[in-house]
Write a protein that holds these residues in place. Structure first.
Motif, PDB file in Angstrom:
ATOM      1  N   LYS A 534      48.101 -24.975  22.797  1.00  0.00           N
ATOM      2  CA  LYS A 534      48.447 -26.383  22.998  1.00  0.00           C
ATOM      3  C   LYS A 534      49.784 -26.576  23.723  1.00  0.00           C
ATOM      4  O   LYS A 534      49.913 -27.489  24.557  1.00  0.00           O
ATOM      5  CB  LYS A 534      48.492 -27.103  21.645  1.00  0.00           C
ATOM      6  N   PRO A 545      45.130 -26.491  28.720  1.00  0.00           N
ATOM      7  CA  PRO A 545      44.787 -25.844  27.447  1.00  0.00           C
ATOM      8  C   PRO A 545      43.297 -25.647  27.200  1.00  0.00           C
ATOM      9  O   PRO A 545      42.913 -24.750  26.448  1.00  0.00           O
ATOM     10  CB  PRO A 545      45.391 -26.793  26.396  1.00  0.00           C
ATOM     11  N   GLU A 572      43.276 -30.243  17.303  1.00  0.00           N
ATOM     12  CA  GLU A 572      44.548 -30.276  18.023  1.00  0.00           C
ATOM     13  C   GLU A 572      44.403 -30.773  19.461  1.00  0.00           C
ATOM     14  O   GLU A 572      45.225 -31.537  19.951  1.00  0.00           O
ATOM     15  CB  GLU A 572      45.182 -28.879  18.040  1.00  0.00           C
ATOM     16  N   LEU A 573      43.353 -30.317  20.150  1.00  0.00           N
ATOM     17  CA  LEU A 573      43.233 -30.570  21.588  1.00  0.00           C
ATOM     18  C   LEU A 573      42.390 -31.785  21.938  1.00  0.00           C
ATOM     19  O   LEU A 573      42.568 -32.381  23.001  1.00  0.00           O
ATOM     20  CB  LEU A 573      42.641 -29.334  22.289  1.00  0.00           C
TER      21      LEU A 573
END
Length: 719
Positions: A534, A545, A572-573
């Motif tokens: 990230k 990413p 997270e992404l």
């Protein structure tokens, strides 16, 4: 035991294995949504339900209603009906049309759709085509709902109801009652164990012939999943005995009958101990191995259309035009490729395989005839096209799969039009695909196979490239020299060290392309991966990413397995407040996904990676972009897709990424093999980051005992 009513506002989690569900319920007369948890395998967003259970306080999530039992109800209120129709359960009706329909027909809406849907034509925007779709989907949903209840009674997850219905239609119940083992053969995702559980509930005896016959095929299919095209009968009987809990003698008595039905083949073959013993094949693998041997013989017996007499000038001229200079072994590879009917070129990264291909193409550019380039995967074919500057395709598209006939259009009766076929990443070609490819080659064509035999073998059954080399029937050029430019890459030099059983160079070099990060604790290792993907790698190298970084983990389970890493990386992404929950998986728009089975109809194949560009809850479709190819999936087909933020090394064969991040830890002990590590490292084009322990890295480097595959190809080809 308390009762609550309402409709499912949204589902946040649903397990495909046991139906455990976490959802939010809109209760009658309450403003706040109610958290509900429990085994509710068939519920969907928008449905009205009656729930029985108890209120409990969860330390983490607060007050929840724990469901003991549930019933799906027909929604009664206009609000419930509108929510039900607007949820996307019925194709052609979304929130806008749901509001219009309910505003017009009020509480009578569902009865009208069920009995006289033509009345909906009075509503603005609804025409005959939409009515037809609504009617068809409504009827299918009713049939699927009935099938769900039927399947639940026999231990089959309602998740598969739509697939079963698509396979058998109105005959679904009849097929299951007559032979539940048919499900394991015909319905993707339902295995022998599920079918066997259903059979037990239907009263089928464990000693029944129908059960043993199906079990034999299941065990052979499972072994094929491990790469074996055949298996020694004595060892097989023990495996089948353990699975079926039936005496081996009873199983053995059924083998001749199964063979007489054309489902398996029993034939003698030399085992690993050098002794001749009986082996078992599933019929398609035996046909393919014999077919490969037969097609090789055919190709060798026929002359080529062109023959080149060598003087030094012909290759030197090509070298000048390409501004390169071949090493002696490379020049030998070019000469053999232009003289032999078939030729195999094998070598590791940086040994010049691509250079040889370019020289061959340059030499032949002046000759009449058609040259075709192909590779097993879309990404490999795209890379081949970039390297050579010529068009390249996947083997499947080259052979023109036709879904209507269930096979390739290119075959012995309709061969490819070429004088030379060059196939890259040939180690990935499995037995059945190689047979199809050879059948489609014209008599006078040449074939060049380029690959790295030290990589993992094909995902499909067989070990074709190694078997062809071991047969000594096909000329082989092995490349070992690493050339100057490639030698400057630590990725390349370390890959060759690992392949030779030598511990790689992991000294820190900030300007290098290969890094090792020591981390013993799996949870901290996971967090390091998230931080690298990230933040750190995008900041340091300008990498995207999701598109430029690929996490490769040897195993799927565990804290640093692909399943957990995918969940964490997705969060997270590419987070989403309203994911689509299907087949127990959460899908978000923008997700990186992988196709996990060949789908010839959609022209996407096992290992292809793409991105979700659209989730259409009204049409019940998900649109995926595979390198510019737009592919549409019905919600019922989403079990063909898994998240691909992290994938297995085996699944990523044939693909490359600018940066590869790979956990190597002792928790993956069972999968720490040299060829697995070697293959993973060679997937990184510009940067490789290994995170884990020196001990695990050392184990993998030293362990060259990856399981050998049982195949009959070498024997079929003969001396």
């Amino acid at each position: 035991m308390e009762e609550i009513h309402g409709y499912i506002e949204r589902i946040t989690f649903q397990s495909p294995e046991n139906g455990f569900t976490v959802a939010r319920l809109k209760q009658r007369g309450k403003r706040e949504l109610t958290a509900i948890v429990g085994t509710m395998p068939s519920v969907q967003a928008g449905e009205s339900v009656l729930l029985k259970g108890q209120w409990k306080e969860n330390v983490t999530f607060g007050l929840q209603f724990q469901v003991d039992s549930f019933e799906v109800e027909t929604p009664q209120s206009t609000e419930g009906i509108q929510r039900y129709l607007g949820s996307g359960l019925i194709k052609g009706i979304g929130p806008v049309f749901a509001e219009r329909i309910v505003a017009y027909h009020k509480e009578e809406t569902l009865e009208i759709i069920d009995t006289t849907p033509e009345i909906l034509l009075k509503i603005d925007g609804i025409g005959p085509k939409r009515i037809a779709r609504i009617k068809a989907c409504w009827e299918e949903q009713k049939a699927i709902r009935e099938l769900m209840l039927f399947l639940q009674g026999y231990g089959i997850s309602p998740t598969y109801a739509q697939k079963v219905f698509k396979t058998y239609g109105e005959e679904s119940k009849k097929v299951i009652e007559e032979n539940p083992y048919q499900l394991a053969r015909d319905v993707y995702g339902i295995g022998f164990k599920t079918a066997d559980q259903t059979a037990q509930k239907l009263g089928i005896d464990k000693q029944a012939d129908i059960r043993i016959d199906s079990g034999v095929e299941y065990v052979l299919a499972k072994l094929a999943g491990d790469g074996h095209t055949c298996f020694p009968q004595s060892t097989f009987l023990e495996k089948a005995r353990q699975l079926l809990e039936v005496e081996a003698e009873k199983i053995e008595t059924r083998l001749d009958f199964i063979e007489s039905e054309g489902r398996i083949v029993i034939a003698p073959l030399e085992g690993k101990d050098g002794k001749i013993t009986d082996f078992l094949w599933l019929k398609p693998f035996h046909v393919s191995e014999r077919g490969i041997a037969r097609e090789l013989k055919r190709l060798y017996e026929q002359p080529t259309l062109f023959s080149i007499s060598f003087d030094a000038n012909i290759i030197q001229s090509a070298e000048r035009k390409l501004d390169i200079q071949l090493a002696p072994k490379q020049r030998l590879a070019v000469e053999r490729s232009l003289q032999a009917k078939m030729h195999i070129i094998t070598g590791g990264p940086g040994t010049g395989k691509s250079t040889i291909t370019k020289v061959i193409l340059q030499v032949l550019s002046q000759l009449k005839g058609r040259i075709l380039l192909a590779a097993p995967t879309g990404r490999a074919s795209k890379r081949l096209a970039e390297v050579t500057g010529r068009e390249a395709s996947t083997i499947h598209s080259l052979l023109e799969y036709d879904f209507s006939i269930g096979g390739f259009r290119r075959n012995r009766d309709n061969p490819l039009e070429c004088t030379l076929l060059i196939v890259d990443e040939a180690s990935m070609i499995d037995t059945i695909l190689m047979y199809s490819l050879l059948k489609a080659l014209p008599d006078n064509s040449r074939l060049i196979l380029v690959g790295d035999t030290d990589q993992l073998p094909s995902v499909g059954a067989g070990d074709v490239l190694r078997d062809l080399i071991a047969s000594s029937r096909v000329p082989v050029t092995r490349l070992a020299e690493i050339f100057r430019q490639a030698a400057q890459s630590t990725i390349v030099t370390n890959a060759h060290k690992i392949n030779a059983g030598v511990f790689p160079d992991i000294k820190v070099n900030k300007k290098g392309d290969f890094f090792f990060i020591q981390e013993d604790h799996p949870e901290r290792l996971t967090q390091t991966i998230l931080d690298l993907v990230k933040k750190r790698l995008p900041k340091a190298y300008g990498l995207h990413p999701m598109r430029d970084i690929q996490v490769l983990s040897p195993m799927n389970r565990g804290v640093i397995g692909n399943r957990n890493l995918n969940h964490a990386l997705q969060k997270e992404l590419n987070p989403s407040d309203e994911p689509l929950i299907k087949m127990g998986r959460a899908y978000h728009r923008g997700d990186k996904i992988m196709q996990i089975q060949n789908n010839y109809d959609k022209e996407v194949f096992n290992g292809d990676i793409g991105f979700i560009t659209k989730i259409d809850r009204i049409e019940q479709e998900v649109v995926v972009d595979f390198d510019g190819q737009r592919v549409v999936y019905d919600f019922g087909d989403l079990d063909q897709l898994v998240l691909a933020y992290a994938v297995s090394i085996h699944k990523y064969q044939g693909s490359e990424c600018p940066c590869v991040v790979m956990p190597v830890h002792t928790t993956h002990y069972k999968m720490l093999f040299r060829n697995l590590l070697y293959t993973g490292i060679t997937r990184g084009k510009k940067l490789v980051v290994i995170i884990g322990t020196r001990q695990a890295l050392s184990i993998a480097v030293k362990n060259n005992q990856a399981g050998e595959r049982y195949t009959g190809l070498r024997s079929a080809i003969g001396p």
